[in-house]
Design an enzyme around this catalytic site. Sequence first.
Site, PDB file in Angstrom:
ATOM      1  N   THR A  89      44.411  52.490  42.521  1.00 16.20           N
ATOM      2  CA  THR A  89      43.039  52.165  42.636  1.00 16.20           C
ATOM      3  C   THR A  89      42.155  53.519  42.228  1.00 16.20           C
ATOM      4  O   THR A  89      42.211  54.428  43.076  1.00 16.20           O
ATOM      5  CB  THR A  89      42.611  51.344  43.781  1.00 16.20           C
ATOM      6  OG1 THR A  89      43.556  50.317  44.013  1.00 16.20           O
ATOM      7  CG2 THR A  89      41.094  50.957  43.578  1.00 16.20           C
ATOM      8  N   LYS A 144      39.168  44.831  40.102  1.00 14.30           N
ATOM      9  CA  LYS A 144      39.740  45.187  41.569  1.00 14.30           C
ATOM     10  C   LYS A 144      38.370  45.658  42.481  1.00 14.30           C
ATOM     11  O   LYS A 144      38.471  45.129  43.560  1.00 14.30           O
ATOM     12  CB  LYS A 144      40.605  46.535  41.413  1.00 14.30           C
ATOM     13  CG  LYS A 144      40.859  47.121  42.366  1.00 14.30           C
ATOM     14  CD  LYS A 144      41.904  46.434  43.475  1.00 14.30           C
ATOM     15  CE  LYS A 144      42.198  47.086  44.729  1.00 14.30           C
ATOM     16  NZ  LYS A 144      43.247  46.700  45.334  1.00 14.30           N
ATOM     17  N   LYS A 162      37.217  53.301  50.760  1.00 13.06           N
ATOM     18  CA  LYS A 162      37.483  53.909  49.359  1.00 13.06           C
ATOM     19  C   LYS A 162      36.920  52.942  48.297  1.00 13.06           C
ATOM     20  O   LYS A 162      36.471  53.306  47.495  1.00 13.06           O
ATOM     21  CB  LYS A 162      38.780  54.049  49.062  1.00 13.06           C
ATOM     22  CG  LYS A 162      39.434  54.496  48.008  1.00 13.06           C
ATOM     23  CD  LYS A 162      41.056  54.400  47.721  1.00 13.06           C
ATOM     24  CE  LYS A 162      41.242  54.775  46.197  1.00 13.06           C
ATOM     25  NZ  LYS A 162      42.705  54.800  45.733  1.00 13.06           N
TER      26      LYS A 162
END
Length: 290
Positions: A87, A162, A237
């Site tokens: 990611t 995402k 994050k």
Amino acid sequence: MKIGFIGLGNMGGPMAANLVKAGHDVTGFDVAAPCPEGVAPATSAAEAAQGRDVVITMLPNGEILRSVASEIIPAMDKGAAFLDCSTVDVESARDVAEQAARAGILALDAPVSGGVGGAQAGTLTFMAGGTDEGFAKVEPLFEVMGQKAVHCGASGAGQAAKICNNMILGVTMIATCEAFALADKLGLDRQKMFDVVSTSSGYSWTMNAYCPAPGVGPKSPADNGYKPGFASELMLKDLRLSQQAAEAVGSDTPMGQAAAALYEQFVENEGGRGTDFSAMLPRFEKRKRG
Ligand code: NAD
């Protein structure tokens, strides 16, 4: 297939192990983690990438991805595929894909959802960005490591999907937790709250499938002392990445921004690091209206 796998941590390790189990020839490299059984260790990222049909990376962030990419792209064969499952920020994903394309390499960004449990069980969901040709080449590997792969569009589209999904997730978890804490103070039983909301218009994945209240709803990290699961710092994050992306394109995301600030406060100053992201509920329980 001949596969190079770089980044064999909590996620990458079991993903590489599943590829070996499915009969693929896997060479691995990590600066710290050991190679899982059956993965041939390489002494550098470039060595792990050389002569491979597909090179997979599963790394902590965009900066590390950029540095590994600049090492492996020159070592890879033309026509090979570079599949990044980390990611990272959309910009790094697009830059790396461009660099790969210039070298005649098929690049895909394909971050995952499903966590360490999904990586071990081979049930991850992949959201991929890249060309049709690239997607077709790595599709058999998605089938080994996951149960679903969605081709979201061109390079960067996987990362975009995402962070948008996880922005919804973070915001919804906070809303679910603050509503439980309010219900407590109003004297409403948590089970009753669940029975109503899970079948009413306030329902969500965080309420119905991953309830932050212990002993209520299906089993979740709340029933295991808020041990992750999906750690609060990983949620932070992803929320930060969503805000970085929103800033880059000038998108107004006030709830995402508030969620990022709250998880930052929780992780950096309130002992939230190492707890599941649903531990927002005990946090709210302890607080008074400020
Ligand atoms: P991790 O820290 O366990 O693994 C990352 C690995 O990369 C480590 O073993 C580290 O030593 C290695 N590494 C770092 N720099 C390197 C380099 N230059 N060359 C080679 N190896 C290097 O992290 P993780 O939990 O496996 O997560 C990996 C990625 O997956 C992250 O981008 C994370 O956001 C994403 N992700 C994690 C989860 C989860 O639940 N853990 C879920 C979805 C997505």
